[in-house]
Design a protein around this motif. Structure first.
Motif, mmCIF file in Angstrom:
data_model
loop_
_atom_site.group_PDB
_atom_site.id
_atom_site.type_symbol
_atom_site.label_atom_id
_atom_site.label_comp_id
_atom_site.label_asym_id
_atom_site.label_seq_id
_atom_site.Cartn_x
_atom_site.Cartn_y
_atom_site.Cartn_z
ATOM 1 N N GLY A 1 -14.201 17.681 30.253
ATOM 2 C CA GLY A 1 -14.504 18.250 29.116
ATOM 3 C C GLY A 1 -12.929 19.490 29.508
ATOM 4 O O GLY A 1 -12.441 20.674 28.587
ATOM 5 N N ARG A 2 -11.770 18.262 29.201
ATOM 6 C CA ARG A 2 -10.140 18.691 28.783
ATOM 7 C C ARG A 2 -10.549 18.955 27.062
ATOM 8 O O ARG A 2 -11.535 18.259 26.038
ATOM 9 C CB ARG A 2 -9.457 17.808 29.126
ATOM 10 N N PRO A 3 -9.537 19.650 26.420
ATOM 11 C CA PRO A 3 -9.774 19.605 25.123
ATOM 12 C C PRO A 3 -9.389 18.368 24.546
ATOM 13 O O PRO A 3 -9.171 17.505 25.658
ATOM 14 C CB PRO A 3 -7.732 20.807 24.419
ATOM 15 N N ARG A 4 -10.096 18.058 23.258
ATOM 16 C CA ARG A 4 -9.422 16.911 22.688
ATOM 17 C C ARG A 4 -8.768 16.352 21.633
ATOM 18 O O ARG A 4 -8.663 17.136 20.609
ATOM 19 C CB ARG A 4 -10.872 16.095 22.608
ATOM 20 N N ALA A 5 -8.654 15.138 21.766
ATOM 21 C CA ALA A 5 -7.552 14.920 20.068
ATOM 22 C C ALA A 5 -8.422 13.579 19.698
ATOM 23 O O ALA A 5 -8.680 12.473 21.077
ATOM 24 C CB ALA A 5 -6.016 14.703 21.097
ATOM 25 N N ALA A 6 -8.755 13.187 18.785
ATOM 26 C CA ALA A 6 -9.085 11.817 18.268
ATOM 27 C C ALA A 6 -8.646 10.953 17.336
ATOM 28 O O ALA A 6 -8.094 11.943 16.370
ATOM 29 C CB ALA A 6 -10.224 12.502 17.676
ATOM 30 N N LEU A 7 -8.325 10.246 17.140
ATOM 31 C CA LEU A 7 -7.867 8.968 16.425
ATOM 32 C C LEU A 7 -9.016 8.482 15.532
ATOM 33 O O LEU A 7 -10.268 8.282 16.247
ATOM 34 C CB LEU A 7 -7.365 8.411 17.492
ATOM 35 N N MET A 8 -8.764 8.382 14.198
ATOM 36 C CA MET A 8 -9.996 7.654 13.692
ATOM 37 C C MET A 8 -9.379 6.420 13.718
ATOM 38 O O MET A 8 -8.249 6.025 12.867
ATOM 39 C CB MET A 8 -9.757 8.662 12.169
ATOM 40 N N CYS A 9 -10.966 5.677 13.379
ATOM 41 C CA CYS A 9 -10.258 4.479 13.402
ATOM 42 C C CYS A 9 -10.806 3.746 12.193
ATOM 43 O O CYS A 9 -12.337 4.611 12.362
ATOM 44 C CB CYS A 9 -10.536 3.065 14.876
ATOM 45 N N GLU A 10 -10.887 3.137 11.356
ATOM 46 C CA GLU A 10 -11.348 3.015 10.015
ATOM 47 C C GLU A 10 -11.060 0.942 9.800
ATOM 48 O O GLU A 10 -10.084 0.490 10.838
ATOM 49 C CB GLU A 10 -10.108 3.332 8.507
ATOM 50 N N TYR A 11 -12.179 0.917 9.065
ATOM 51 C CA TYR A 11 -12.365 -0.601 9.741
ATOM 52 C C TYR A 11 -13.388 -1.854 8.233
ATOM 53 O O TYR A 11 -13.447 -2.608 8.249
ATOM 54 C CB TYR A 11 -12.657 -1.424 10.867
ATOM 55 N N ASP A 12 -13.866 -0.840 7.708
ATOM 56 C CA ASP A 12 -14.350 -1.906 6.406
ATOM 57 C C ASP A 12 -13.122 -2.519 4.902
ATOM 58 O O ASP A 12 -12.095 -1.712 5.036
ATOM 59 C CB ASP A 12 -14.804 -0.533 5.285
ATOM 60 N N ALA A 13 -13.436 -2.830 4.665
ATOM 61 C CA ALA A 13 -12.493 -3.558 3.774
ATOM 62 C C ALA A 13 -13.118 -3.251 2.038
ATOM 63 O O ALA A 13 -13.892 -2.728 2.276
ATOM 64 C CB ALA A 13 -12.620 -5.317 3.746
ATOM 65 N N LEU A 14 -12.580 -3.812 1.126
ATOM 66 C CA LEU A 14 -12.969 -3.227 0.346
ATOM 67 C C LEU A 14 -13.142 -5.101 -0.286
ATOM 68 O O LEU A 14 -13.465 -6.061 -0.145
ATOM 69 C CB LEU A 14 -11.393 -3.571 -0.810
ATOM 70 N N PRO A 15 -14.706 -4.867 -1.581
ATOM 71 C CA PRO A 15 -15.168 -6.010 -1.996
ATOM 72 C C PRO A 15 -14.129 -6.992 -3.277
ATOM 73 O O PRO A 15 -13.411 -6.071 -3.668
ATOM 74 C CB PRO A 15 -15.859 -5.118 -3.260
ATOM 75 N N ASP A 16 -13.861 -7.947 -2.663
ATOM 76 C CA ASP A 16 -13.698 -8.904 -3.287
ATOM 77 C C ASP A 16 -11.698 -8.827 -2.801
ATOM 78 O O ASP A 16 -11.115 -10.181 -3.515
ATOM 79 C CB ASP A 16 -13.698 -9.197 -4.667
#
Length: 153
Positions: A73-88
């Motif tokens: 129930g505390r205020p939340r802070a989010a860290l984004m995680c990206e994990y996709d790659a580029l074609p080729d």
């Protein structure tokens, strides 16, 4: 922050090799946007091994996730995680590195500030290079799911 800065540096040094396994895996196993099955699995299983609760296919978005240690129930802070790659190209976009750094940052903050008034969360956002998942998750209301009813001022 004078006295906590050395503690943060020590925590980063102690955790970096473990967190770097995320970067190494993602770099070696590139998956393009919308197909990050193994990338999402590896990151979420890593977070579970480190004490996080994981919601997979967050907000019904394939390969997205939300992960947190406590949901108090505390205020939340989010860290984004990206994990996709580029074609080729693979991870020329740097998502394999940025995901590992987000994991490392959250683990270090959790270690140094275990009683923080903020709840640190991860939000895994797949398909950044193809569908811009962050935008879609936001349009579907993800930011509202990340904050508690407490005022943050």
């Amino acid at each position: 922050m004078g006295s906590t800065y050395p503690q943060l540096l020590d925590a980063v040094a102690a955790l970096r090799d473990d967190a770097f396994t995320v970067t190494q895996y993602l770099t070696a196993h590139s998956e393009v946007g919308g197909r990050e099955c193994e990338s999402s699995r590896f990151v979420t299983e890593f977070l579970e091994r480190h004490g996080c609760t994981v919601e997979r296919n967050y907000m019904d978005y394939p390969y997205a996730f939300r992960a947190y240690r406590t949901d108090g129930g505390r205020p939340r802070a989010a860290l984004m995680c990206e994990y996709d790659a580029l074609p080729d190209i693979g991870h020329g976009c740097g998502h394999s590195l940025s995901c590992g750094i987000s994991v490392l940052a959250a683990m270090a903050l959790d270690r140094v500030f275990p009683d923080s008034p903020w709840q640190i969360e991860f939000v895994g956002t797949p398909a950044e290079e193809t569908e811009s998942a962050k935008c879609q998750l936001a349009a579907d209301g993800a930011p509202h799911n990340l904050h508690s009813n407490k005022r943050m001022d």
